[in-house]
Design a protein around this motif. Structure first.
Motif, PDB file in Angstrom:
ATOM      1  N   ASP A 139       0.848  -1.185   0.000  1.00  0.00           N
ATOM      2  CA  ASP A 139       0.000   0.000   0.000  1.00  0.00           C
ATOM      3  C   ASP A 139       0.890   1.244   0.000  1.00  0.00           C
ATOM      4  O   ASP A 139       2.105   1.160   0.230  1.00  0.00           O
ATOM      5  N   PRO A 140       0.338   2.394  -0.286  1.00  0.00           N
ATOM      6  CA  PRO A 140       1.142   3.610  -0.416  1.00  0.00           C
ATOM      7  C   PRO A 140       1.930   3.991   0.842  1.00  0.00           C
ATOM      8  O   PRO A 140       3.006   4.577   0.741  1.00  0.00           O
ATOM      9  N   ALA A 141       1.422   3.686   2.030  1.00  0.00           N
ATOM     10  CA  ALA A 141       2.169   4.001   3.252  1.00  0.00           C
ATOM     11  C   ALA A 141       3.459   3.189   3.310  1.00  0.00           C
ATOM     12  O   ALA A 141       4.523   3.710   3.646  1.00  0.00           O
ATOM     13  N   ILE A 142       3.374   1.917   2.965  1.00  0.00           N
ATOM     14  CA  ILE A 142       4.565   1.065   2.946  1.00  0.00           C
ATOM     15  C   ILE A 142       5.507   1.520   1.834  1.00  0.00           C
ATOM     16  O   ILE A 142       6.727   1.583   2.021  1.00  0.00           O
ATOM     17  N   ALA A 143       4.952   1.871   0.684  1.00  0.00           N
ATOM     18  CA  ALA A 143       5.778   2.368  -0.420  1.00  0.00           C
ATOM     19  C   ALA A 143       6.499   3.650  -0.024  1.00  0.00           C
ATOM     20  O   ALA A 143       7.638   3.884  -0.441  1.00  0.00           O
ATOM     21  N   THR A 144       5.850   4.473   0.794  1.00  0.00           N
ATOM     22  CA  THR A 144       6.492   5.696   1.279  1.00  0.00           C
ATOM     23  C   THR A 144       7.760   5.372   2.044  1.00  0.00           C
ATOM     24  O   THR A 144       8.809   5.996   1.842  1.00  0.00           O
ATOM     25  N   ILE A 145       7.693   4.374   2.916  1.00  0.00           N
ATOM     26  CA  ILE A 145       8.869   3.968   3.704  1.00  0.00           C
ATOM     27  C   ILE A 145       9.975   3.475   2.785  1.00  0.00           C
ATOM     28  O   ILE A 145      11.142   3.821   2.957  1.00  0.00           O
ATOM     29  N   ILE A 146       9.620   2.696   1.794  1.00  0.00           N
ATOM     30  CA  ILE A 146      10.622   2.164   0.864  1.00  0.00           C
ATOM     31  C   ILE A 146      11.279   3.299   0.086  1.00  0.00           C
ATOM     32  O   ILE A 146      12.506   3.328  -0.071  1.00  0.00           O
ATOM     33  N   VAL A 147      10.484   4.248  -0.392  1.00  0.00           N
ATOM     34  CA  VAL A 147      11.036   5.391  -1.125  1.00  0.00           C
ATOM     35  C   VAL A 147      11.966   6.196  -0.225  1.00  0.00           C
ATOM     36  O   VAL A 147      13.069   6.589  -0.638  1.00  0.00           O
ATOM     37  N   LEU A 148      11.560   6.434   1.022  1.00  0.00           N
ATOM     38  CA  LEU A 148      12.419   7.189   1.941  1.00  0.00           C
ATOM     39  C   LEU A 148      13.734   6.457   2.194  1.00  0.00           C
ATOM     40  O   LEU A 148      14.798   7.076   2.297  1.00  0.00           O
ATOM     41  N   TYR A 149      13.670   5.144   2.273  1.00  0.00           N
ATOM     42  CA  TYR A 149      14.888   4.341   2.446  1.00  0.00           C
ATOM     43  C   TYR A 149      15.804   4.501   1.233  1.00  0.00           C
ATOM     44  O   TYR A 149      17.002   4.754   1.376  1.00  0.00           O
ATOM     45  N   ILE A 150      15.251   4.359   0.044  1.00  0.00           N
ATOM     46  CA  ILE A 150      16.061   4.477  -1.173  1.00  0.00           C
ATOM     47  C   ILE A 150      16.623   5.889  -1.311  1.00  0.00           C
ATOM     48  O   ILE A 150      17.785   6.057  -1.695  1.00  0.00           O
ATOM     49  N   LEU A 151      15.845   6.890  -0.959  1.00  0.00           N
ATOM     50  CA  LEU A 151      16.337   8.267  -0.996  1.00  0.00           C
ATOM     51  C   LEU A 151      17.464   8.475   0.015  1.00  0.00           C
ATOM     52  O   LEU A 151      18.421   9.195  -0.260  1.00  0.00           O
ATOM     53  N   LYS A 152      17.343   7.846   1.159  1.00  0.00           N
ATOM     54  CA  LYS A 152      18.354   8.004   2.215  1.00  0.00           C
ATOM     55  C   LYS A 152      19.702   7.427   1.779  1.00  0.00           C
ATOM     56  O   LYS A 152      20.738   8.054   1.968  1.00  0.00           O
ATOM     57  N   ILE A 153      19.680   6.235   1.191  1.00  0.00           N
ATOM     58  CA  ILE A 153      20.960   5.601   0.851  1.00  0.00           C
ATOM     59  C   ILE A 153      21.380   5.825  -0.596  1.00  0.00           C
ATOM     60  O   ILE A 153      22.538   5.625  -0.937  1.00  0.00           O
ATOM     61  N   GLY A 154      20.443   6.198  -1.449  1.00  0.00           N
ATOM     62  CA  GLY A 154      20.738   6.404  -2.869  1.00  0.00           C
ATOM     63  C   GLY A 154      20.378   5.169  -3.679  1.00  0.00           C
ATOM     64  O   GLY A 154      20.500   4.038  -3.204  1.00  0.00           O
ATOM     65  N   LEU A 155      19.937   5.391  -4.905  1.00  0.00           N
ATOM     66  CA  LEU A 155      19.471   4.288  -5.752  1.00  0.00           C
ATOM     67  C   LEU A 155      20.601   3.348  -6.146  1.00  0.00           C
ATOM     68  O   LEU A 155      20.444   2.125  -6.109  1.00  0.00           O
ATOM     69  N   ASN A 156      21.753   3.889  -6.500  1.00  0.00           N
ATOM     70  CA  ASN A 156      22.863   3.014  -6.894  1.00  0.00           C
ATOM     71  C   ASN A 156      23.334   2.143  -5.743  1.00  0.00           C
ATOM     72  O   ASN A 156      23.610   0.959  -5.936  1.00  0.00           O
ATOM     73  N   ILE A 157      23.399   2.710  -4.548  1.00  0.00           N
ATOM     74  CA  ILE A 157      23.785   1.924  -3.370  1.00  0.00           C
ATOM     75  C   ILE A 157      22.712   0.874  -3.076  1.00  0.00           C
ATOM     76  O   ILE A 157      23.029  -0.278  -2.800  1.00  0.00           O
ATOM     77  N   PHE A 158      21.447   1.269  -3.168  1.00  0.00           N
ATOM     78  CA  PHE A 158      20.353   0.321  -2.959  1.00  0.00           C
ATOM     79  C   PHE A 158      20.496  -0.874  -3.917  1.00  0.00           C
ATOM     80  O   PHE A 158      20.413  -2.023  -3.502  1.00  0.00           O
ATOM     81  N   CYS A 159      20.710  -0.579  -5.182  1.00  0.00           N
ATOM     82  CA  CYS A 159      20.808  -1.644  -6.178  1.00  0.00           C
ATOM     83  C   CYS A 159      22.012  -2.554  -5.921  1.00  0.00           C
ATOM     84  O   CYS A 159      21.910  -3.770  -6.006  1.00  0.00           O
ATOM     85  N   GLU A 160      23.119  -1.968  -5.573  1.00  0.00           N
ATOM     86  CA  GLU A 160      24.324  -2.757  -5.312  1.00  0.00           C
ATOM     87  C   GLU A 160      24.212  -3.541  -4.000  1.00  0.00           C
ATOM     88  O   GLU A 160      24.523  -4.705  -3.937  1.00  0.00           O
TER      89      GLU A 160
END
Length: 139
Positions: A113-134
């Motif tokens: 749901d969007p609330a959970i997606a919000t947490i995931i987006v904030l996590y990816i923003l915090k660490i960065g997309l390239n770091i997340f992927c790696e």
């Protein structure tokens, strides 16, 4: 290693997404949990779905499994990468941030749901997309 948002980061996102109930719900729980993204994810998932233990008989972290699955969908998606890059150029844009959240919900193929997606987006923003992927490729 635990990833957390600071109180100031939470307040900034609350202000930015003040007209989004799902984001406010996620950010309120995040504030209550001292910015702990994985704890917030677990609480929101449990409220929306079922106890996480039901999904993780092996004891593997449901947070980490979710991130691994999302990696497969997000890291190769040029549309998501472009959206992410656009937001990082303009982090004060509520529409761009909402777009990232909607993308997580639609791209993932998971019952998020969007609330959970919000947490995931904030996590990816915090660490960065390239770091997340790696990082999720090696966990």
């Amino acid at each position: 290693m635990e990833t957390k948002l600071t109180f100031d980061e939470i307040k900034e996102k609350q202000q930015l997404l003040q007209d989004n109930n799902y984001a406010q719900k996620a950010l309120a729980i995040l504030e209550k949990n001292n910015g702990k993204l994985d704890t917030n994810f677990n609480q929101l998932w449990h409220k929306k779905n079922a106890p996480l233990e039901a999904f993780s008989p092996s004891g593997k972290s449901f947070w980490k499994v979710t991130l691994e699955v999302l990696r497969q969908e997000l890291c190769g998606d040029e549309g998501f990468r472009a959206q992410f890059k656009e937001y990082t150029k303009n982090p004060g844009s509520a529409p761009l941030l909402r777009g990232l959240i909607v993308s997580i919900v639609t791209i993932s193929g998971l019952p998020i749901d969007p609330a959970i997606a919000t947490i995931i987006v904030l996590y990816i923003l915090k660490i960065g997309l390239n770091i997340f992927c790696e990082y999720t490729a090696t966990v």
